[in-house]
Design a protein around this motif. Structure first.
Motif, PDB file in Angstrom:
ATOM      1  N   ASP A 115       0.875  -1.174   0.000  1.00  0.00           N
ATOM      2  CA  ASP A 115       0.000   0.000   0.000  1.00  0.00           C
ATOM      3  C   ASP A 115       0.908   1.219   0.000  1.00  0.00           C
ATOM      4  O   ASP A 115       1.445   1.615   1.037  1.00  0.00           O
ATOM      5  N   CYS A 117       1.816   5.283  -0.649  1.00  0.00           N
ATOM      6  CA  CYS A 117       1.071   6.514  -0.320  1.00  0.00           C
ATOM      7  C   CYS A 117      -0.113   6.110   0.552  1.00  0.00           C
ATOM      8  O   CYS A 117      -1.264   6.465   0.307  1.00  0.00           O
ATOM      9  N   CYS A 118       0.182   5.371   1.609  1.00  0.00           N
ATOM     10  CA  CYS A 118      -0.846   4.628   2.343  1.00  0.00           C
ATOM     11  C   CYS A 118      -1.781   5.474   3.181  1.00  0.00           C
ATOM     12  O   CYS A 118      -2.878   5.023   3.513  1.00  0.00           O
ATOM     13  N   GLY A 121      -3.609   3.750   5.910  1.00  0.00           N
ATOM     14  CA  GLY A 121      -3.431   2.311   5.721  1.00  0.00           C
ATOM     15  C   GLY A 121      -4.725   1.581   5.418  1.00  0.00           C
ATOM     16  O   GLY A 121      -4.788   0.358   5.478  1.00  0.00           O
ATOM     17  N   GLY A 124      -4.480  -1.085   2.530  1.00  0.00           N
ATOM     18  CA  GLY A 124      -3.760  -2.262   2.983  1.00  0.00           C
ATOM     19  C   GLY A 124      -4.570  -3.086   3.964  1.00  0.00           C
ATOM     20  O   GLY A 124      -4.569  -4.321   3.912  1.00  0.00           O
ATOM     21  N   ALA A 138       3.393  -1.224   3.769  1.00  0.00           N
ATOM     22  CA  ALA A 138       2.822   0.079   3.442  1.00  0.00           C
ATOM     23  C   ALA A 138       3.877   1.148   3.654  1.00  0.00           C
ATOM     24  O   ALA A 138       4.825   0.960   4.432  1.00  0.00           O
ATOM     25  N   ASP A 140       4.521   5.703   3.497  1.00  0.00           N
ATOM     26  CA  ASP A 140       4.052   7.069   3.283  1.00  0.00           C
ATOM     27  C   ASP A 140       5.171   8.027   3.671  1.00  0.00           C
ATOM     28  O   ASP A 140       5.999   7.710   4.541  1.00  0.00           O
ATOM     29  N   ALA A 149      -1.133   4.423  10.191  1.00  0.00           N
ATOM     30  CA  ALA A 149      -1.180   3.157   9.449  1.00  0.00           C
ATOM     31  C   ALA A 149      -0.626   2.004  10.278  1.00  0.00           C
ATOM     32  O   ALA A 149      -1.128   0.874  10.193  1.00  0.00           O
ATOM     33  N   VAL A 160       5.009  -0.966   8.181  1.00  0.00           N
ATOM     34  CA  VAL A 160       4.806   0.359   7.606  1.00  0.00           C
ATOM     35  C   VAL A 160       6.112   1.132   7.668  1.00  0.00           C
ATOM     36  O   VAL A 160       6.759   1.179   8.716  1.00  0.00           O
TER      37      VAL A 160
END
Length: 276
Positions: A115, A117-118, A121, A124, A138, A140, A149, A160
Motif C-alpha cells: 500500500d 502513499c498509504c 493504511g 492495505g 505500506a 508514506d 497506518a 509500515v
C-alpha cells in the motif's frame, strides 16, 4: 481496527450541552444549523461515540466548527472496517473501495501486498482482511500517516515504512509484489484551492497535490513499478475521468499491460497495469 479516542474540543466557546445527554433532536438541530447535509446520520454516529454529555458537547462543537466527521469520531468506515484516522492524516474515501475491489478481482490469491502513499493504511487493511493472510507492507512520506497506518495494520502483521515512494520499501520486495496499490495524490496544484474546505483545511497538502496536471506522482510510481512487481503482479492507481487517458498512457509507457475500470456509482476511475 483500533479506535482513536476523541480529541478534546477546540472550540473556544462553551458547549450548549450539559453533562446530561441532550435529545437526538437537539444534536440533529445543531448539526443541521451548521450546514451538515446528513445531520440525522451524523447525529446517530456522534451519539453512539460519546460517553457523557460533556463529551457529546465537545464532539458536536468540533463538527459544527467544520472538522470532518471522521476526525470528530476518530475513525472512518472503509469496506466494512473501522479504520482509525487522526488529525493531519488523509481520510479514506468511499470511492477508493473500488480500487480494492479491482485489486481483488485481478489477484484474489495475492500473497504480497504493498500500500504505497498509504495514508491511514485503509487500502492495505482492506486487502489484508479480504485475502488469505497476505504479507502486507505500506509506506508514506508523512510521519503522522505512518503512525496511523501502523495502528491500523497491526492486527494484520503489516509493516509500515516512512519515506518517499519506493525508497521507503525494503529491497527484498523487488520482483515479489502481487498487488501494488498506489492511491497517489492526483489533484492538479492549481485546483487544490477549489477543494471542499474539509479536505483543503484539514488534510495534508502532500496527500492532495499531484503537480501541474495532477499526475506527477502517478508517473513516478508507474515508471518504477515493474521493478517491484512479481510476474503477473499488478499496479493500481485511482485517477479522475479527465486524467484517465494520460494515466493509462503513463502505465503503458512503463511497459505494463494496462486497462481502465470505471464505477459509475462511486464515480471512481482505476487504472490497472500488469507486469507480463
Amino acid at each position: 481496527m483500533p479506535l482513536l479516542p476523541a480529541s478534546p474540543s477546540q472550540s473556544p466557546s462553551p458547549s450548549p450541552f450539559s453533562s446530561a445527554f441532550p435529545s437526538r433532536d437537539a444534536v440533529v438541530s445543531a448539526l443541521r444549523a451548521a450546514g451538515c447535509v446528513f445531520a440525522e446520520d451524523e447525529a446517530e454516529l456522534i451519539l453512539a461515540t460519546a460517553r457523557t454529555g460533556d463529551e457529546l458537547g465537545a464532539l458536536v462543537d468540533r463538527r459544527v466548527s467544520g472538522l470532518p466527521l471522521e476526525l470528530v469520531l476518530g475513525w472512518a468506515e472503509f469496506r466494512g472496517l473501522r479504520v482509525a484516522v487522526a488529525p493531519g492524516v488523509f481520510v479514506p474515501r468511499r470511492r477508493t473501495e473500488f480500487l480494492v475491489a479491482e485489486a481483488l478481482a485481478h489477484a484474489p490469491d495475492a500473497s504480497v501486498v504493498v500500500d504505497l502513499c498509504c495514508g491511514s493504511g485503509a487500502v492495505g487493511a482492506a486487502l489484508a482482511a479480504a485475502l488469505d493472510r497476505p504479507e502486507v507492507h505500506a509506506a508514506d512520506v508523512d510521519p503522522a500517516a505512518v503512525r496511523c497506518a501502523r495502528g491500523n495494520l497491526a492486527d494484520a502483521g503489516g509493516r509500515v515504512y516512512a519515506g518517499d515512494l519506493f525508497d521507503a520499501l525494503p529491497g527484498a520486495l523487488r520482483g515479489r509484489v502481487d498487488v501494488l496499490a498506489a492511491n497517489v495524490p492526483y489533484v492538479p496544484s492549481g485546483e487544490v484551492a477549489l477543494l471542499p474546505a474539509e479536505a483543503r483545511d484539514h488534510e495534508p497538502l502532500a496527500a492532495l497535490d499531484g503537480g501541474a496536471d495532477g499526475l506527477d506522482v502517478l508517473r513516478r510510481v508507474a515508471a518504477e513499478a515493474p521493478n517491484w512487481l512479481a510476474p503477473g503482479g499488478c499496479l493500481l492507481s485511482e485517477t479522475s475521468e479527465r486524467q484517465a487517458p494520460a494515466a493509462v498512457d503513463a502505465f503503458t509507457r512503463a511497459g505494463l499491460t494496462t486497462r481502465l475500470a470505471v464505477c459509475e456509482e462511486l464515480y471512481a476511475h482505476v487504472v490497472t497495469g500488469v507486469r507480463t
